[in-house]
Write a protein that holds these residues in place. Structure first.
Motif, PDB file in Angstrom:
ATOM      1  N   ASP A   1       0.828  -1.206   0.000  1.00 39.93           N
ATOM      2  CA  ASP A   1       0.000   0.000   0.000  1.00 39.93           C
ATOM      3  C   ASP A   1       0.866   1.262   0.000  1.00 39.93           C
ATOM      4  O   ASP A   1       1.532   1.566   0.990  1.00 39.93           O
ATOM      5  CB  ASP A   1      -0.911  -0.002   1.220  1.00 39.93           C
ATOM      6  CG  ASP A   1      -1.870   1.173   1.228  1.00 39.93           C
ATOM      7  OD1 ASP A   1      -2.908   1.094   0.540  1.00 39.93           O
ATOM      8  OD2 ASP A   1      -1.570   2.176   1.911  1.00 39.93           O
ATOM      9  N   LEU A   2       0.821   1.994  -1.138  1.00 41.06           N
ATOM     10  CA  LEU A   2       1.593   3.229  -1.282  1.00 41.06           C
ATOM     11  C   LEU A   2       0.667   4.390  -1.614  1.00 41.06           C
ATOM     12  O   LEU A   2      -0.527   4.219  -1.817  1.00 41.06           O
ATOM     13  CB  LEU A   2       2.651   3.082  -2.380  1.00 41.06           C
ATOM     14  CG  LEU A   2       3.743   2.043  -2.151  1.00 41.06           C
ATOM     15  CD1 LEU A   2       3.450   0.776  -2.921  1.00 41.06           C
ATOM     16  CD2 LEU A   2       5.106   2.601  -2.535  1.00 41.06           C
ATOM     17  N   ALA A   3       1.248   5.585  -1.683  1.00 36.43           N
ATOM     18  CA  ALA A   3       0.546   6.776  -2.160  1.00 36.43           C
ATOM     19  C   ALA A   3       1.584   7.728  -2.729  1.00 36.43           C
ATOM     20  O   ALA A   3       2.776   7.638  -2.408  1.00 36.43           O
ATOM     21  CB  ALA A   3      -0.242   7.450  -1.041  1.00 36.43           C
ATOM     22  N   ASN A   4       1.114   8.658  -3.565  1.00 35.76           N
ATOM     23  CA  ASN A   4       2.038   9.560  -4.242  1.00 35.76           C
ATOM     24  C   ASN A   4       2.864  10.385  -3.273  1.00 35.76           C
ATOM     25  O   ASN A   4       4.048  10.636  -3.504  1.00 35.76           O
ATOM     26  CB  ASN A   4       1.277  10.470  -5.216  1.00 35.76           C
ATOM     27  CG  ASN A   4       0.171  11.285  -4.548  1.00 35.76           C
ATOM     28  OD1 ASN A   4      -0.138  11.124  -3.371  1.00 35.76           O
ATOM     29  ND2 ASN A   4      -0.446  12.167  -5.326  1.00 35.76           N
ATOM     30  N   ASN A   5       2.273  10.819  -2.146  1.00 37.14           N
ATOM     31  CA  ASN A   5       2.985  11.738  -1.263  1.00 37.14           C
ATOM     32  C   ASN A   5       3.593  11.079  -0.032  1.00 37.14           C
ATOM     33  O   ASN A   5       3.987  11.769   0.908  1.00 37.14           O
ATOM     34  CB  ASN A   5       2.057  12.885  -0.830  1.00 37.14           C
ATOM     35  CG  ASN A   5       0.886  12.403   0.011  1.00 37.14           C
ATOM     36  OD1 ASN A   5       0.620  11.212   0.088  1.00 37.14           O
ATOM     37  ND2 ASN A   5       0.178  13.333   0.632  1.00 37.14           N
ATOM     38  N   TYR A   6       3.698   9.742  -0.019  1.00 39.73           N
ATOM     39  CA  TYR A   6       4.354   9.096   1.103  1.00 39.73           C
ATOM     40  C   TYR A   6       5.851   9.375   1.037  1.00 39.73           C
ATOM     41  O   TYR A   6       6.462   9.332  -0.028  1.00 39.73           O
ATOM     42  CB  TYR A   6       4.087   7.593   1.104  1.00 39.73           C
ATOM     43  CG  TYR A   6       2.677   7.197   1.510  1.00 39.73           C
ATOM     44  CD1 TYR A   6       1.755   8.131   1.962  1.00 39.73           C
ATOM     45  CD2 TYR A   6       2.269   5.868   1.452  1.00 39.73           C
ATOM     46  CE1 TYR A   6       0.472   7.762   2.334  1.00 39.73           C
ATOM     47  CE2 TYR A   6       0.982   5.484   1.823  1.00 39.73           C
ATOM     48  CZ  TYR A   6       0.091   6.443   2.251  1.00 39.73           C
ATOM     49  OH  TYR A   6      -1.179   6.065   2.613  1.00 39.73           O
ATOM     50  N   GLY A   7       6.439   9.600   2.186  1.00 44.69           N
ATOM     51  CA  GLY A   7       7.854   9.935   2.262  1.00 44.69           C
ATOM     52  C   GLY A   7       8.311   9.948   3.711  1.00 44.69           C
ATOM     53  O   GLY A   7       8.009   9.001   4.430  1.00 44.69           O
ATOM     54  N   PRO A   8       8.977  11.037   4.113  1.00 41.77           N
ATOM     55  CA  PRO A   8       9.304  12.242   3.342  1.00 41.77           C
ATOM     56  C   PRO A   8      10.586  12.071   2.546  1.00 41.77           C
ATOM     57  O   PRO A   8      11.367  11.197   2.878  1.00 41.77           O
ATOM     58  CB  PRO A   8       9.483  13.290   4.456  1.00 41.77           C
ATOM     59  CG  PRO A   8       9.998  12.499   5.634  1.00 41.77           C
ATOM     60  CD  PRO A   8       9.339  11.158   5.546  1.00 41.77           C
ATOM     61  N   PRO A   9      10.792  12.943   1.525  1.00 38.16           N
ATOM     62  CA  PRO A   9       9.844  13.906   0.971  1.00 38.16           C
ATOM     63  C   PRO A   9       8.806  13.205   0.093  1.00 38.16           C
ATOM     64  O   PRO A   9       8.899  12.003  -0.150  1.00 38.16           O
ATOM     65  CB  PRO A   9      10.740  14.825   0.145  1.00 38.16           C
ATOM     66  CG  PRO A   9      11.839  13.925  -0.322  1.00 38.16           C
ATOM     67  CD  PRO A   9      12.093  12.992   0.830  1.00 38.16           C
TER      68      PRO A   9
END
Length: 336
Positions: free
Chosen positions: A64-72
């Motif tokens: 499970d990922l998302a575009n804004n996972y980070g940081p950055p």
């Protein structure tokens, strides 16, 4: 020195449990690996690689990922892409990879929320960062009250028809919008695969609001995030706030949330878990997976050993009525 090729455990599917996602042909591992924390640029690649290998070796196929996972922003997908290229490309068809768009990602009017332009541009960027031709499921990460809902949903349908995602899903949509979205998508011949929301012993708003039941009634799988309440439902805070813990960073779990009352509740829950022969983290995860309609629980971890401990929660998913009553009381949940 040439690094040896990764060879996954041949018995990786023998101990993991799998559940069907709603009205679909998809089986998800009951435990999904979350990339929200501990996969950004601030974490050594070797640590992230050990966690991914541990997950797959134990039959965890849902990522499970998302575009804004980070940081950055974007760095978790970049980390995934690097590890995928080195270790997992031969096993692409055994993985179920998710990413999302809906929160702030880049500056300007087209880097946020739920417009067609943002969703499609974001997925194209995500595919490049991960080195993939497609994702298995693409989420609208949150409901956009200002964009026509038909625009958001039609973009999701078109993403599937373009072959950039096999399925589509929703996360954190209000119940009324969730219900209407399922009808719209079914009319388009593109059934929603999953609904993702927060669910744990302390936070049951997804059940109380009817969002979980709405998904179940519509034949949509339900995948829970934060089953450990950002680490509260572990033994880490039994004696206060340790140095270097997530609460000291103040991003999502804040120190002021960890009151003496909360610590006492955690201690009681930890004792209930011990009486079951589990750690608190294991019991908390098992509690989520025991809820009617829940397909999978997304777990985060900072090490492979921590992940192995949480995965073993599936060995004991049964709860007696008395145990459930004690858990409710410890969590401060009043039953009518």
């Amino acid at each position: 020195m040439i690094e040896p090729l990764y060879s996954p455990d041949e018995k990786r599917y023998e101990s993991m449990q799998y559940a069907r996602s709603g009205r679909s042909g998809v089986l998800l591992s009951r435990i999904s690996l979350g990339f929200w924390h501990n996969f950004g640029a601030t974490v050594p690649l070797a640590t992230a690689r050990d966690i991914m290998r541990c997950a797959f070796d134990n039959g965890v196929v849902s990522m499970d990922l998302a575009n804004n996972y980070g940081p950055p922003y974007g760095s978790a997908e970049e980390t995934f892409g690097e590890i995928f290229r080195k270790d997992f490309r031969p096993y692409r068809d055994e993985l179920f990879i998710a990413t999302k768009a809906g929160y702030d990602m880049w500056p300007g009017p087209y880097g946020n929320w739920g417009s067609r332009k943002y969703l499609m541009a974001s997925l194209d960027q995500s595919l490049r960062r991960m080195g993939l031709d497609y994702v298995d499921v693409f989420y609208s990460h949150r409901f956009d009250p200002d964009t026509p809902v038909e625009e958001t949903l039609t973009a999701l349908v078109d993403i599937v028809r373009q072959g950039k995602a096999l399925y589509i899903a929703l996360s954190k949509w209000p119940r009324e919008a969730e219900e209407a979205a399922y009808r719209f998508l079914d009319n388009q011949g593109c059934h929603c695969l999953l609904y993702q929301d927060r669910l744990n012993i302390f936070d049951r708003s997804s059940e109380q609001s009817g969002r979980l039941k709405t998904a179940s009634d519509a034949g949509v799988g339900y995948i829970a995030f934060s089953p450990l309440a950002q680490g509260l439902l572990t033994d880490r805070y039994l004696n206060g706030i340790p140095e270097g813990s997530r609460a000291t960073q103040g991003r999502f779990l804040k120190a002021e949330q960890i009151t003496q009352e909360i610590i006492e509740r955690i201690k009681t829950l930890s004792q209930i878990a011990a009486n079951r022969g589990q750690t608190l983290a294991q019991m908390a995860t098992a509690w989520v997976l025991n809820r009617p309609g829940v397909t999978s629980a997304i777990v985060g971890c900072s090490s492979a050993s921590q992940l192995r401990d949480t995965i073993s929660s599936i060995d004991r998913l049964d709860f007696s009525e008395e145990e459930l009553r004690l858990i409710d009381a410890a969590a401060g949940i009043d039953k009518v």
